[in-house]
Design a protein around this motif. Structure first.
Motif, PDB file in Angstrom:
ATOM      1  N   LEU A  29       0.791  -1.243   0.000  1.00 36.01           N
ATOM      2  CA  LEU A  29       0.000   0.000   0.000  1.00 36.01           C
ATOM      3  C   LEU A  29       0.822   1.291   0.000  1.00 36.01           C
ATOM      4  O   LEU A  29       0.491   2.216  -0.743  1.00 36.01           O
ATOM      5  N   PRO A  30       1.882   1.413   0.806  1.00 35.68           N
ATOM      6  CA  PRO A  30       2.599   2.694   0.809  1.00 35.68           C
ATOM      7  C   PRO A  30       3.245   3.037  -0.533  1.00 35.68           C
ATOM      8  O   PRO A  30       3.600   4.191  -0.764  1.00 35.68           O
ATOM      9  N   PHE A  31       3.375   2.067  -1.401  1.00 33.58           N
ATOM     10  CA  PHE A  31       4.024   2.295  -2.686  1.00 33.58           C
ATOM     11  C   PHE A  31       3.016   2.602  -3.795  1.00 33.58           C
ATOM     12  O   PHE A  31       3.388   2.717  -4.960  1.00 33.58           O
ATOM     13  N   GLN A  32       1.763   2.751  -3.415  1.00 33.25           N
ATOM     14  CA  GLN A  32       0.721   3.118  -4.372  1.00 33.25           C
ATOM     15  C   GLN A  32       0.569   4.638  -4.383  1.00 33.25           C
ATOM     16  O   GLN A  32       0.737   5.295  -3.363  1.00 33.25           O
ATOM     17  N   GLN A  33       0.225   5.192  -5.533  1.00 33.73           N
ATOM     18  CA  GLN A  33       0.092   6.647  -5.667  1.00 33.73           C
ATOM     19  C   GLN A  33      -0.948   7.217  -4.716  1.00 33.73           C
ATOM     20  O   GLN A  33      -0.755   8.282  -4.142  1.00 33.73           O
ATOM     21  N   ARG A  34      -2.025   6.517  -4.534  1.00 33.07           N
ATOM     22  CA  ARG A  34      -3.137   7.039  -3.737  1.00 33.07           C
ATOM     23  C   ARG A  34      -2.830   7.040  -2.241  1.00 33.07           C
ATOM     24  O   ARG A  34      -3.545   7.677  -1.465  1.00 33.07           O
ATOM     25  N   PHE A  35      -1.782   6.354  -1.802  1.00 32.99           N
ATOM     26  CA  PHE A  35      -1.460   6.293  -0.371  1.00 32.99           C
ATOM     27  C   PHE A  35      -1.247   7.693   0.206  1.00 32.99           C
ATOM     28  O   PHE A  35      -1.621   7.956   1.347  1.00 32.99           O
ATOM     29  N   GLY A  36      -0.674   8.589  -0.569  1.00 30.02           N
ATOM     30  CA  GLY A  36      -0.432   9.954  -0.114  1.00 30.02           C
ATOM     31  C   GLY A  36      -1.691  10.741   0.172  1.00 30.02           C
ATOM     32  O   GLY A  36      -1.654  11.752   0.872  1.00 30.02           O
ATOM     33  N   THR A  37      -2.834  10.276  -0.342  1.00 29.51           N
ATOM     34  CA  THR A  37      -4.094  10.987  -0.115  1.00 29.51           C
ATOM     35  C   THR A  37      -4.822  10.535   1.146  1.00 29.51           C
ATOM     36  O   THR A  37      -5.857  11.099   1.480  1.00 29.51           O
ATOM     37  N   LEU A  38      -4.278   9.521   1.829  1.00 33.43           N
ATOM     38  CA  LEU A  38      -4.930   9.048   3.050  1.00 33.43           C
ATOM     39  C   LEU A  38      -4.884  10.126   4.125  1.00 33.43           C
ATOM     40  O   LEU A  38      -3.932  10.905   4.212  1.00 33.43           O
ATOM     41  N   THR A  39      -5.914  10.137   4.957  1.00 30.52           N
ATOM     42  CA  THR A  39      -5.928  11.060   6.088  1.00 30.52           C
ATOM     43  C   THR A  39      -4.944  10.563   7.146  1.00 30.52           C
ATOM     44  O   THR A  39      -4.470   9.417   7.088  1.00 30.52           O
ATOM     45  N   GLY A  40      -4.676  11.417   8.094  1.00 31.67           N
ATOM     46  CA  GLY A  40      -3.794  11.009   9.187  1.00 31.67           C
ATOM     47  C   GLY A  40      -4.328   9.789   9.932  1.00 31.67           C
ATOM     48  O   GLY A  40      -3.583   8.872  10.277  1.00 31.67           O
ATOM     49  N   MET A  41      -5.640   9.762  10.171  1.00 38.02           N
ATOM     50  CA  MET A  41      -6.244   8.618  10.856  1.00 38.02           C
ATOM     51  C   MET A  41      -6.094   7.332  10.030  1.00 38.02           C
ATOM     52  O   MET A  41      -5.803   6.270  10.572  1.00 38.02           O
ATOM     53  N   GLN A  42      -6.298   7.432   8.724  1.00 36.43           N
ATOM     54  CA  GLN A  42      -6.171   6.254   7.870  1.00 36.43           C
ATOM     55  C   GLN A  42      -4.740   5.731   7.852  1.00 36.43           C
ATOM     56  O   GLN A  42      -4.519   4.522   7.833  1.00 36.43           O
ATOM     57  N   LYS A  43      -3.771   6.636   7.880  1.00 37.00           N
ATOM     58  CA  LYS A  43      -2.366   6.195   7.928  1.00 37.00           C
ATOM     59  C   LYS A  43      -2.052   5.501   9.243  1.00 37.00           C
ATOM     60  O   LYS A  43      -1.356   4.484   9.259  1.00 37.00           O
ATOM     61  N   TRP A  44      -2.575   6.033  10.353  1.00 37.29           N
ATOM     62  CA  TRP A  44      -2.362   5.363  11.637  1.00 37.29           C
ATOM     63  C   TRP A  44      -3.071   4.009  11.674  1.00 37.29           C
ATOM     64  O   TRP A  44      -2.544   3.038  12.225  1.00 37.29           O
ATOM     65  N   TRP A  45      -4.266   3.946  11.094  1.00 40.63           N
ATOM     66  CA  TRP A  45      -5.028   2.705  10.996  1.00 40.63           C
ATOM     67  C   TRP A  45      -4.198   1.684  10.218  1.00 40.63           C
ATOM     68  O   TRP A  45      -4.061   0.537  10.625  1.00 40.63           O
ATOM     69  N   PHE A  46      -3.644   2.119   9.094  1.00 43.17           N
ATOM     70  CA  PHE A  46      -2.786   1.264   8.280  1.00 43.17           C
ATOM     71  C   PHE A  46      -1.585   0.755   9.096  1.00 43.17           C
ATOM     72  O   PHE A  46      -1.276  -0.428   9.086  1.00 43.17           O
ATOM     73  N   LEU A  47      -0.906   1.662   9.801  1.00 39.65           N
ATOM     74  CA  LEU A  47       0.271   1.266  10.576  1.00 39.65           C
ATOM     75  C   LEU A  47      -0.096   0.297  11.693  1.00 39.65           C
ATOM     76  O   LEU A  47       0.654  -0.653  11.974  1.00 39.65           O
ATOM     77  N   LEU A  48      -1.243   0.487  12.311  1.00 39.76           N
ATOM     78  CA  LEU A  48      -1.717  -0.441  13.335  1.00 39.76           C
ATOM     79  C   LEU A  48      -1.924  -1.833  12.733  1.00 39.76           C
ATOM     80  O   LEU A  48      -1.561  -2.845  13.337  1.00 39.76           O
ATOM     81  N   LEU A  49      -2.477  -1.870  11.529  1.00 33.35           N
ATOM     82  CA  LEU A  49      -2.678  -3.159  10.853  1.00 33.35           C
ATOM     83  C   LEU A  49      -1.346  -3.819  10.489  1.00 33.35           C
ATOM     84  O   LEU A  49      -1.218  -5.045  10.591  1.00 33.35           O
ATOM     85  N   VAL A  50      -0.362  -3.031  10.096  1.00 35.95           N
ATOM     86  CA  VAL A  50       0.965  -3.594   9.804  1.00 35.95           C
ATOM     87  C   VAL A  50       1.558  -4.215  11.071  1.00 35.95           C
ATOM     88  O   VAL A  50       2.095  -5.325  11.041  1.00 35.95           O
ATOM     89  N   VAL A  51       1.446  -3.504  12.184  1.00 34.25           N
ATOM     90  CA  VAL A  51       1.951  -4.041  13.456  1.00 34.25           C
ATOM     91  C   VAL A  51       1.189  -5.315  13.829  1.00 34.25           C
ATOM     92  O   VAL A  51       1.799  -6.318  14.227  1.00 34.25           O
TER      93      VAL A  51
END
Length: 149
Positions: A29-51
């Motif tokens: 996901l972080p290597f997709q173009q649209r990843f930069g458009t995620l909100t701060g909450m969505q990025k934290w949600w993503f990082l929580l899922l990675v952990v």
């Protein structure tokens, strides 16, 4: 005990495949173009899922590590009992991972409220499937007449 241990390992193999697929999906996901458009909450949600995916993968290594440590110590019963608890914990983690990924996808596609609603609904449905259904559908004491043992 050997048969029980082998069945536990087979269940872990099935779970491992699912966790690897979800983990691989998350890692791209972080290597997709649209990843930069995620909100701060969505990025934290993503990082929580990675952990969570990483820790679930690590938890799946525990039975192997225990087996290596306890090999030929004549404690197979304890090993199987510990493996059973670990598999249950892995199933819970995989359920959280599935619901979290679905929630994140809904959050990105529709909006944060939809993501929370979808993730929460899926988590409730999975809890019913993996916790309640086995409890309600079968009990060793409630065998039907004529059923083989």
């Amino acid at each position: 005990m050997d048969r029980n241990w082998n069945e536990l390992l087979q269940e872990m193999r099935v779970l491992q495949t699912g966790v690897q697929i979800i983990g691989g999906f998350l890692l791209t996901l972080p290597f997709q173009q649209r990843f930069g458009t995620l909100t701060g909450m969505q990025k934290w949600w993503f990082l929580l899922l990675v952990v969570l995916a990483t820790m679930t993968t690590g938890l799946m290594l525990v039975p192997v590590s225990l087996h290596r440590r306890l090999f030929q110590h004549h404690v197979k019963y304890r090993l199987v009992a510990a493996g059973d608890k670990i598999v249950k914990a892995v199933v819970a983690c995989v359920s959280l991972l599935i619901a979290g990924c679905a929630g994140l996808i809904f959050s990105v596609a529709v909006g944060p409220e939809a993501g929370l609603a979808a993730g929460g609904s899926i988590l409730v449905a999975l809890a019913a499937l993996v916790l309640l259904y086995p409890l309600l559908s079968w009990s060793p004491r409630r065998r039907k007449a004529g059923q083989k043992r």
